[in-house]
Design an enzyme around this catalytic site. Sequence first.
Site, PDB file in Angstrom:
ATOM      1  N   TYR A 142       0.819  -1.209   0.000  1.00 56.14           N
ATOM      2  CA  TYR A 142       0.000   0.000   0.000  1.00 56.14           C
ATOM      3  C   TYR A 142       0.861   1.271   0.000  1.00 56.14           C
ATOM      4  O   TYR A 142       0.382   2.358  -0.319  1.00 56.14           O
ATOM      5  CB  TYR A 142      -0.941   0.032   1.205  1.00 56.14           C
ATOM      6  N   LYS A 189       2.747 -15.427   2.477  1.00 58.60           N
ATOM      7  CA  LYS A 189       2.629 -16.185   1.217  1.00 58.60           C
ATOM      8  C   LYS A 189       4.055 -16.603   0.827  1.00 58.60           C
ATOM      9  O   LYS A 189       4.564 -16.275  -0.254  1.00 58.60           O
ATOM     10  CB  LYS A 189       1.956 -15.286   0.154  1.00 58.60           C
ATOM     11  N   ASP A 222      -3.848 -17.933   1.829  1.00 57.66           N
ATOM     12  CA  ASP A 222      -5.023 -18.574   1.220  1.00 57.66           C
ATOM     13  C   ASP A 222      -5.605 -19.622   2.172  1.00 57.66           C
ATOM     14  O   ASP A 222      -6.822 -19.751   2.315  1.00 57.66           O
ATOM     15  CB  ASP A 222      -4.691 -19.171  -0.160  1.00 57.66           C
ATOM     16  N   ASP A 246      -5.537  -6.383   5.980  1.00 58.64           N
ATOM     17  CA  ASP A 246      -6.704  -5.611   5.550  1.00 58.64           C
ATOM     18  C   ASP A 246      -7.833  -6.573   5.155  1.00 58.64           C
ATOM     19  O   ASP A 246      -8.987  -6.452   5.594  1.00 58.64           O
ATOM     20  CB  ASP A 246      -6.274  -4.748   4.345  1.00 58.64           C
ATOM     21  N   ASP A 250     -11.292  -7.868   7.634  1.00 56.22           N
ATOM     22  CA  ASP A 250     -12.683  -7.662   7.189  1.00 56.22           C
ATOM     23  C   ASP A 250     -13.432  -8.985   7.122  1.00 56.22           C
ATOM     24  O   ASP A 250     -14.615  -9.065   7.474  1.00 56.22           O
ATOM     25  CB  ASP A 250     -12.709  -6.981   5.812  1.00 56.22           C
TER      26      ASP A 250
END
Length: 358
Positions: A142, A189, A222, A246, A250
């Site tokens: 980001y 990851k 994942d 992020d 959520d």
Amino acid sequence: MKFNIALVPGDGIGPEVVGAAVEVLEKVGEKFGHEFCFTTYPAGGAAIDQFGEPLPQTTIDGCLASDSVMLGAVGGPKWDHLSGDTRPEKALLGLRKVLGLYTNLRPAKIQPALADACVLRPDIAAKGVDLLIVRELTGGIYFGERGLDEDGQGAFDTERYSAAEIERVARRAFDAARKRGGHLTSIDKANVLETSRLWRRTVHKLGETEYPDVRLDDMLVDNAAMQLIRDPSFFDVIVTSNMFGDILSDEASQITGSIGLLASASLGETARGMYEPIHGSAPDIAGKDIANPIATILSAAMMLRYSFDLGEEADFIEKAVSDVLDEGWRTKDIKSPDAESWLSGSEMKEKILEQLDK
Ligand code: NAD
């Protein structure tokens, strides 16, 4: 003890829910012999209207001089036409930056009395969800270098982390795991990304040298997204990068039910933090006394625990909220679909204050 708290109520339902949290803190102060001094500062759309900018210098100075900051929410349709640095949201990013807040803590918990609002299968919901996501907040993709090709047909974003950035957020997560169930899951990851391999090495090195008492494991992002749906009771504390955090935070908030119940904290190097509900300014219900104040009240509890080291007082607030819900009291957002009556936001606040007085 005496604590100076900067209040940044912002827009929409922000002032309503922050006002409720202030009354709860005052009650806790009376009970436990603490003095909480509040000063209110403008930010977001309210500050644009009054001062022509979303984050006036007086607000920055006041927050920097405080022991901690409580924020409501910023934004709304009135300011949607603005762009870039003139938007209300700029206040959030600006405050995070000046306060040096690089870690975001988001608990996700199913209140037992609200298990039927959980979107998971009943047998899985019955096992309970009580986890904390620790997200890196100021680095990663980001904030990395990005660009758009001249012809507009290609673009790139860059993920970059230093070991120091990873270590400081991991330290927060290990500390939190020590105060909770002693289990930390680091999510990355690492089968694909070099930054994730650095993330994993750094977290493990810190764990081995400074936190041998915390059980540490790794999970690919994942798999973590699936595990949150399959059986979130596996998790105690999660630590992860900005983008993965992020998305996963959520996802976790959705499985627990209403957005009106979920608190958050942003922390930096010092004890001072910024505490806010995860919901926005909800312009559709602003001024109607419908907004559920619980997310902000639980954010106040987080402030006591993480900034002021007042764990007992934080537990006291959290228990009062659970007890009120156990007694069956509901605001509109968490009532069962067939219920014909519910509490207003201020009635819910009163119920919690009464509970704190018992
Ligand atoms: P929102 O979270 O404000 O509202 C989403 C839905 O949830 C709405 O139906 C709202 O009525 C409901 N809701 C939210 N909080 C509630 C509460 N405490 N009690 C009961 N119901 C509640 O999200 P949105 O509608 O996407 O955004 C509205 C504005 O808030 C936008 O301007 C957005 O940019 C801003 N926003 C600010 C923040 C922040 O300040 N941290 C975060 C998200 C959105």
